[in-house]
Scaffold this motif. Sequence first.
Motif, PDB file in Angstrom:
ATOM      1  N   LYS A  98       0.833  -1.209   0.000  1.00 13.25           N
ATOM      2  CA  LYS A  98       0.000   0.000   0.000  1.00 13.25           C
ATOM      3  C   LYS A  98       0.868   1.260   0.000  1.00 13.25           C
ATOM      4  N   GLU A 119       0.991   4.083  -2.981  1.00 19.28           N
ATOM      5  CA  GLU A 119       0.783   5.515  -2.706  1.00 19.28           C
ATOM      6  C   GLU A 119       1.961   6.342  -3.207  1.00 19.28           C
ATOM      7  N   ASP A 172       1.866   6.452  -7.018  1.00 19.20           N
ATOM      8  CA  ASP A 172       0.786   7.368  -7.427  1.00 19.20           C
ATOM      9  C   ASP A 172       1.247   8.819  -7.344  1.00 19.20           C
TER      10      ASP A 172
END
Length: 387
Positions: free
Chosen positions: A9, A13, A16
């Motif tokens: 995760k 992130e 992104d």
Amino acid sequence: MYQPSNKAKAIIEAIDSFIRDEILPLERREGLSWGEPHPRPLLREVWKRSCELGFYNIMLPETLGGAGLSSADLCAVKEATVLTGSMLAPHVLGELSGPPRIGHLFKVASAYQIESFLQPVCRAEQTVCFALTEAEAGSDASAIQTQARREGDHYVLSGGKRYISGAPYADIAVLLAVTGPGRGAQGISAFFVDLKAPGVRVETDYAVMSGGGSHGDILLDEVRVPVENRIGDEGAGFKLAMGRITLNRLLHCPTLLGMAGLALNLTVDHARTRKQFGQPIAMFQAVNHMIADMATELYAARSMMFATAQSNDAGGDIKVQAPMCKLFASETAFRIADKAVQIHGGAGLIKGHPVEWIFRATRMMRILTGTSEIQRNTIAKGVLMPS
């Protein structure tokens, strides 16, 4: 549905943010278009920056400077990267030219090869492609005809490789050639070949369905390759190349489903904003039923992929399930892309629109990295003659 680990995760992130803050602005500034060739200096800039930030090697084990992610987490990271909607997303992870292509070779490469070829690729100083396919050797990969004859401390290579992804911007190739009298796979060896060496020519005068600039032919005319560039034992090249085929089939799926998910997201946005007869086209049953089918098929394919990845992580045998995933994901992604084009109407037919490119790219993936028919052969063999 599988939920990524906290480590995955955090990586998602971070990627992104990198793509949002640096890569997408770069694409706009350079005027890049979907399916068009991207300048090599720009790609090198992306490779270097991604390497600096730690993304370029993420798919490798921790011992090699990677993140040491599980198969399921790798699928999640790859899918999420494509879902950003960046044209350069695969280059952020080095998928077309970098560490994911050579990570498995660290186990068999010599110290010289690690220092001269593998480490420079991991540092984004050199780029690499994998050269197996030939004009008469596609699905029957063991039928290659490129020859490598031994002359003292060198092999002399002659022949040609066709449709090699990453060849136009690769510095070196992991290339398979026939070295011995053994029939089929038993006589094939693998080499690191300098693509700037005398006698090597890379031809890029064609474009595949997904666009130009990323595929080429490698022609070899009496190319002298040092014996120390042979990877592993003589005659072990085909086994080496096929050693990761099961996992690779699975790891193609998140790219496919990322493209399908991007097509779905773009279609939902379009259906909500495009108006006909005084209302958004999402209000028409013909359109919302297509979107319902797209979402359902994507959910089924993702569930299949993550279930198989988790089975692999638990030590299960996925030699039948992996080709099932490749078959289903590629066929499903194309169906989703086809509906996306239909719902976009005229806009979805225009070259340079992301949905138009996804349609072409997903159609191509039903052939590349093992055709759907080859996947079915492998699945049938596993079902009918289980080991």
